[in-house]
Design a protein around this motif. Structure first.
Motif, PDB file in Angstrom:
ATOM      1  N   LYS A 196      19.201  24.651 103.018  1.00 62.82           N
ATOM      2  CA  LYS A 196      18.946  23.788 101.869  1.00 62.82           C
ATOM      3  C   LYS A 196      18.867  24.563 100.559  1.00 62.82           C
ATOM      4  O   LYS A 196      18.665  23.968  99.495  1.00 62.82           O
ATOM      5  N   ASN A 197      19.046  25.875 100.648  1.00 59.04           N
ATOM      6  CA  ASN A 197      19.004  26.713  99.440  1.00 59.04           C
ATOM      7  C   ASN A 197      20.341  26.609  98.710  1.00 59.04           C
ATOM      8  O   ASN A 197      21.359  27.127  99.187  1.00 59.04           O
ATOM      9  N   PRO A 198      20.387  25.975  97.534  1.00 63.38           N
ATOM     10  CA  PRO A 198      21.666  25.789  96.829  1.00 63.38           C
ATOM     11  C   PRO A 198      22.270  27.093  96.315  1.00 63.38           C
ATOM     12  O   PRO A 198      23.487  27.197  96.181  1.00 63.38           O
ATOM     13  N   MET A 199      21.423  28.087  96.045  1.00 63.09           N
ATOM     14  CA  MET A 199      21.925  29.356  95.517  1.00 63.09           C
ATOM     15  C   MET A 199      22.867  30.042  96.499  1.00 63.09           C
ATOM     16  O   MET A 199      23.920  30.565  96.118  1.00 63.09           O
ATOM     17  N   LEU A 200      22.489  30.031  97.786  1.00 64.18           N
ATOM     18  CA  LEU A 200      23.323  30.684  98.797  1.00 64.18           C
ATOM     19  C   LEU A 200      24.665  29.972  98.940  1.00 64.18           C
ATOM     20  O   LEU A 200      25.716  30.616  99.052  1.00 64.18           O
ATOM     21  N   TRP A 201      24.630  28.651  98.932  1.00 62.50           N
ATOM     22  CA  TRP A 201      25.882  27.890  99.026  1.00 62.50           C
ATOM     23  C   TRP A 201      26.744  28.089  97.784  1.00 62.50           C
ATOM     24  O   TRP A 201      27.970  28.203  97.884  1.00 62.50           O
ATOM     25  N   LEU A 202      26.098  28.142  96.625  1.00 59.43           N
ATOM     26  CA  LEU A 202      26.846  28.366  95.379  1.00 59.43           C
ATOM     27  C   LEU A 202      27.525  29.727  95.401  1.00 59.43           C
ATOM     28  O   LEU A 202      28.704  29.853  95.034  1.00 59.43           O
ATOM     29  N   LEU A 203      26.801  30.749  95.847  1.00 56.78           N
ATOM     30  CA  LEU A 203      27.381  32.092  95.944  1.00 56.78           C
ATOM     31  C   LEU A 203      28.554  32.112  96.915  1.00 56.78           C
ATOM     32  O   LEU A 203      29.598  32.713  96.628  1.00 56.78           O
ATOM     33  N   ALA A 204      28.379  31.463  98.072  1.00 54.51           N
ATOM     34  CA  ALA A 204      29.448  31.421  99.074  1.00 54.51           C
ATOM     35  C   ALA A 204      30.694  30.758  98.506  1.00 54.51           C
ATOM     36  O   ALA A 204      31.823  31.235  98.716  1.00 54.51           O
ATOM     37  N   VAL A 205      30.508  29.660  97.771  1.00 52.61           N
ATOM     38  CA  VAL A 205      31.642  28.948  97.163  1.00 52.61           C
ATOM     39  C   VAL A 205      32.317  29.824  96.105  1.00 52.61           C
ATOM     40  O   VAL A 205      33.553  29.913  96.050  1.00 52.61           O
ATOM     41  N   ILE A 206      31.523  30.486  95.278  1.00 50.90           N
ATOM     42  CA  ILE A 206      32.080  31.371  94.236  1.00 50.90           C
ATOM     43  C   ILE A 206      32.890  32.493  94.871  1.00 50.90           C
ATOM     44  O   ILE A 206      34.008  32.800  94.434  1.00 50.90           O
ATOM     45  N   PHE A 207      32.334  33.107  95.918  1.00 54.69           N
ATOM     46  CA  PHE A 207      33.041  34.197  96.600  1.00 54.69           C
ATOM     47  C   PHE A 207      34.360  33.697  97.202  1.00 54.69           C
ATOM     48  O   PHE A 207      35.390  34.390  97.120  1.00 54.69           O
ATOM     49  N   LYS A 226      42.038  45.683  99.569  1.00 53.31           N
ATOM     50  CA  LYS A 226      41.668  44.950  98.360  1.00 53.31           C
ATOM     51  C   LYS A 226      40.744  43.778  98.682  1.00 53.31           C
ATOM     52  O   LYS A 226      39.655  43.648  98.107  1.00 53.31           O
ATOM     53  N   LEU A 227      41.160  42.919  99.599  1.00 51.31           N
ATOM     54  CA  LEU A 227      40.315  41.798 100.007  1.00 51.31           C
ATOM     55  C   LEU A 227      39.192  42.267 100.932  1.00 51.31           C
ATOM     56  O   LEU A 227      38.064  41.766 100.862  1.00 51.31           O
ATOM     57  N   GLY A 228      39.496  43.227 101.774  1.00 52.13           N
ATOM     58  CA  GLY A 228      38.518  43.709 102.747  1.00 52.13           C
ATOM     59  C   GLY A 228      37.266  44.267 102.100  1.00 52.13           C
ATOM     60  O   GLY A 228      36.145  43.962 102.519  1.00 52.13           O
ATOM     61  N   LYS A 229      37.438  45.079 101.071  1.00 53.79           N
ATOM     62  CA  LYS A 229      36.276  45.661 100.401  1.00 53.79           C
ATOM     63  C   LYS A 229      35.448  44.596  99.683  1.00 53.79           C
ATOM     64  O   LYS A 229      34.216  44.670  99.646  1.00 53.79           O
ATOM     65  N   LYS A 230      36.123  43.613  99.124  1.00 52.02           N
ATOM     66  CA  LYS A 230      35.396  42.510  98.489  1.00 52.02           C
ATOM     67  C   LYS A 230      34.623  41.715  99.529  1.00 52.02           C
ATOM     68  O   LYS A 230      33.471  41.316  99.302  1.00 52.02           O
ATOM     69  N   LEU A 231      35.238  41.475 100.679  1.00 51.29           N
ATOM     70  CA  LEU A 231      34.551  40.744 101.745  1.00 51.29           C
ATOM     71  C   LEU A 231      33.313  41.494 102.226  1.00 51.29           C
ATOM     72  O   LEU A 231      32.271  40.876 102.484  1.00 51.29           O
ATOM     73  N   ILE A 232      33.412  42.798 102.339  1.00 49.88           N
ATOM     74  CA  ILE A 232      32.261  43.596 102.784  1.00 49.88           C
ATOM     75  C   ILE A 232      31.092  43.427 101.821  1.00 49.88           C
ATOM     76  O   ILE A 232      29.947  43.183 102.231  1.00 49.88           O
ATOM     77  N   VAL A 233      31.360  43.538 100.526  1.00 49.97           N
ATOM     78  CA  VAL A 233      30.308  43.385  99.515  1.00 49.97           C
ATOM     79  C   VAL A 233      29.755  41.964  99.530  1.00 49.97           C
ATOM     80  O   VAL A 233      28.535  41.752  99.512  1.00 49.97           O
ATOM     81  N   GLU A 234      30.643  40.990  99.565  1.00 49.31           N
ATOM     82  CA  GLU A 234      30.219  39.584  99.506  1.00 49.31           C
ATOM     83  C   GLU A 234      29.402  39.191 100.733  1.00 49.31           C
ATOM     84  O   GLU A 234      28.353  38.542 100.611  1.00 49.31           O
ATOM     85  N   MET A 235      29.868  39.565 101.916  1.00 52.25           N
ATOM     86  CA  MET A 235      29.145  39.231 103.138  1.00 52.25           C
ATOM     87  C   MET A 235      27.797  39.948 103.185  1.00 52.25           C
ATOM     88  O   MET A 235      26.804  39.378 103.650  1.00 52.25           O
ATOM     89  N   SER A 236      27.769  41.178 102.679  1.00 54.25           N
ATOM     90  CA  SER A 236      26.515  41.938 102.644  1.00 54.25           C
ATOM     91  C   SER A 236      25.495  41.266 101.728  1.00 54.25           C
ATOM     92  O   SER A 236      24.303  41.179 102.056  1.00 54.25           O
ATOM     93  N   LEU A 237      25.956  40.778 100.586  1.00 53.50           N
ATOM     94  CA  LEU A 237      25.057  40.081  99.654  1.00 53.50           C
ATOM     95  C   LEU A 237      24.515  38.790 100.270  1.00 53.50           C
ATOM     96  O   LEU A 237      23.315  38.499 100.163  1.00 53.50           O
ATOM     97  N   LEU A 238      25.390  38.029 100.909  1.00 52.44           N
ATOM     98  CA  LEU A 238      24.949  36.785 101.539  1.00 52.44           C
ATOM     99  C   LEU A 238      23.944  37.055 102.659  1.00 52.44           C
ATOM    100  O   LEU A 238      22.962  36.322 102.819  1.00 52.44           O
ATOM    101  N   MET A 239      24.175  38.113 103.412  1.00 47.41           N
ATOM    102  CA  MET A 239      23.252  38.478 104.485  1.00 47.41           C
ATOM    103  C   MET A 239      21.900  38.887 103.909  1.00 47.41           C
ATOM    104  O   MET A 239      20.842  38.393 104.332  1.00 47.41           O
TER     105      MET A 239
END
Length: 399
Positions: A19-30, A161-174
């Protein structure tokens, strides 16, 4: 605690995160950022159309609909000729490939001259790689058809290029999933109420577990959306069994070097994708361990997040330290940021010190051990701190 009680707590904590909108917003932005990168690289109208035609050429199919979509009948012919020319020019990349010479060139370029046991270790690794080169030539792995690497750079786009971004993004979400739920009671000022209960004394364990699973879920959604859109733009139909070591897959490496991706063992595109996903999972679990340990110690999500960022920055800087002895290998195995640095070159010859099979899983395993110890120490410290605080409160009440 009974299983039913645990499941009830898990469900309640999971709902809080969802129910945390911030996490969903971040996921959508990523997701949007990744899709925008894919669109700019391979999803725009011209490139997408060219890739469709190129796929037909690679698979030797003749789709007249695709031909009609071309600006003129000559476009397919021109692309076909360009592909054949590229194939002839690069099919012999393995003929003169000598991994021991690659090693010497790298040592000179990087001014890295190993000594002692490290010298023998590196030399043996590259001799094994040379045997792998001979195996590739013998099995004709190099001959598999694929999108011309130098033209489209499919591998580096997807895994670097995409892989490194995914690592950072997934790490932030975690990290944010765990910090949000582990700091929830403090932010809601309900710590005293929760700590007073028997279950509440172990609530942080349940929260850490729930936050980790939620982080995996957000990461899965992010990775799925990114990869689904990528493979929608770049068709791998009929190409999943192409060897990663094929000369057609090869791209320019650092410093402009151009030689094939020499994998440690025979690996197809689908196998590489699955193994990459496995390493992604390992990385975010390491992030989870680090986040949990820090939050146990500090008990404040804002401070914990800042320390987590500083820790990763420090590890990233330390990753480039070298003393040309076997200590370099040990330090790299202890440092998970090396997985980020080498993303796009996993399971193949890359960094001199890490050019041995399974180094990615060694890093995850070794790092996982010391991070698990950190979590246990931090958790015991937190329990001790809570017990002391509880004793002090009881003493005050008695007075």
């Amino acid at each position: 605690m009974e299983k039913g009680g645990f499941m009830r707590i898990f469900k309640l904590e999971f709902q809080k995160i969802m129910k945390n909108p911030m996490l969903w917003l971040l996921a959508v932005i990523f997701c949007l950022v990744n899709c925008l990168i894919i669109y700019n690289e391979v999803g725009n109208k011209d490139t997408s159309k060219e890739l469709v035609i190129m796929h037909d050429i690679i698979k030797k199919t003749d789709d007249t609909n695709h031909s009609r979509q071309a600006k003129n009948r000559n476009e397919r012919k021109q692309l076909s000729e360009a592909y054949q020319e590229y194939y002839k020019k690069n099919i012999d990349l393995y003929d003169k490939l000598d991994m021991t010479k690659i090693l010497k060139q790298k040592e000179e370029m990087l001014q890295y001259h190993p000594k002692g046991f490290m010298k023998k270790f590196v030399k043996d690794n590259y001799e094994h790689l040379q045997k792998r080169v001979e195996e590739i030539k013998s099995d004709k792995e190099y001959n598999d058809a694929f999108y011309p690497g130098q033209y489209y750079e499919i591998h580096s786009l997807l895994y670097s290029k995409l892989g490194k971004k995914l690592i950072v993004e997934m790490s932030l979400l975690m990290a944010l999933s765990i910090l949000f739920i582990m700091d929830y009671e403090r932010l809601q000022k309900t710590n005293d109420l929760v700590d007073a209960t028997r279950t509440g004394k172990r609530i942080m364990d349940y929260k850490a577990f729930t936050g980790t699973l939620s982080g995996i879920l957000f990461s899965a959604i992010l990775c799925s959306v990114t990869w689904i859109y990528f493979f929608y733009c770049v068709s791998f139909k009929g190409l999943w069994n192409v060897s990663v070591a094929s000369t057609l897959v090869a791209e320019k490496r650092y410093s402009g070097w151009f030689y094939p991706f020499v994998t440690f063992f025979k690996m197809t595109q689908i196998q590489y994708l699955i193994l990459t996903l496995t390493v992604y999972l390992g990385i975010i679990l390491l992030i989870a361990l680090a986040t949990i340990a820090i939050q146990f110690l500090l008990g404040n999500s804002y401070f914990s997040f800042a320390i987590l960022i500083l820790l990763n920055m420090a590890l990233f800087l330390v990753a480039y330290y070298s003393n040309v002895t076997f200590m370099d290998v040990i330090l790299r195995l202890l440092n998970p940021t090396n997985l980020y640095i080498t993303s796009g070159a996993w399971f193949m010859e890359n960094d001199i010190t890490l050019s041995f099979a399974g180094n990615e899983f060694w890093i995850i395993g070794v790092t996982g051990v010391w991070m698990t110890l950190c979590v246990k120490i931090a958790r015991n410290f937190k329990l001790y701190d809570r017990n002391v605080s509880s004793i002090h409160k009881n003493i005050k009440k008695e007075r």
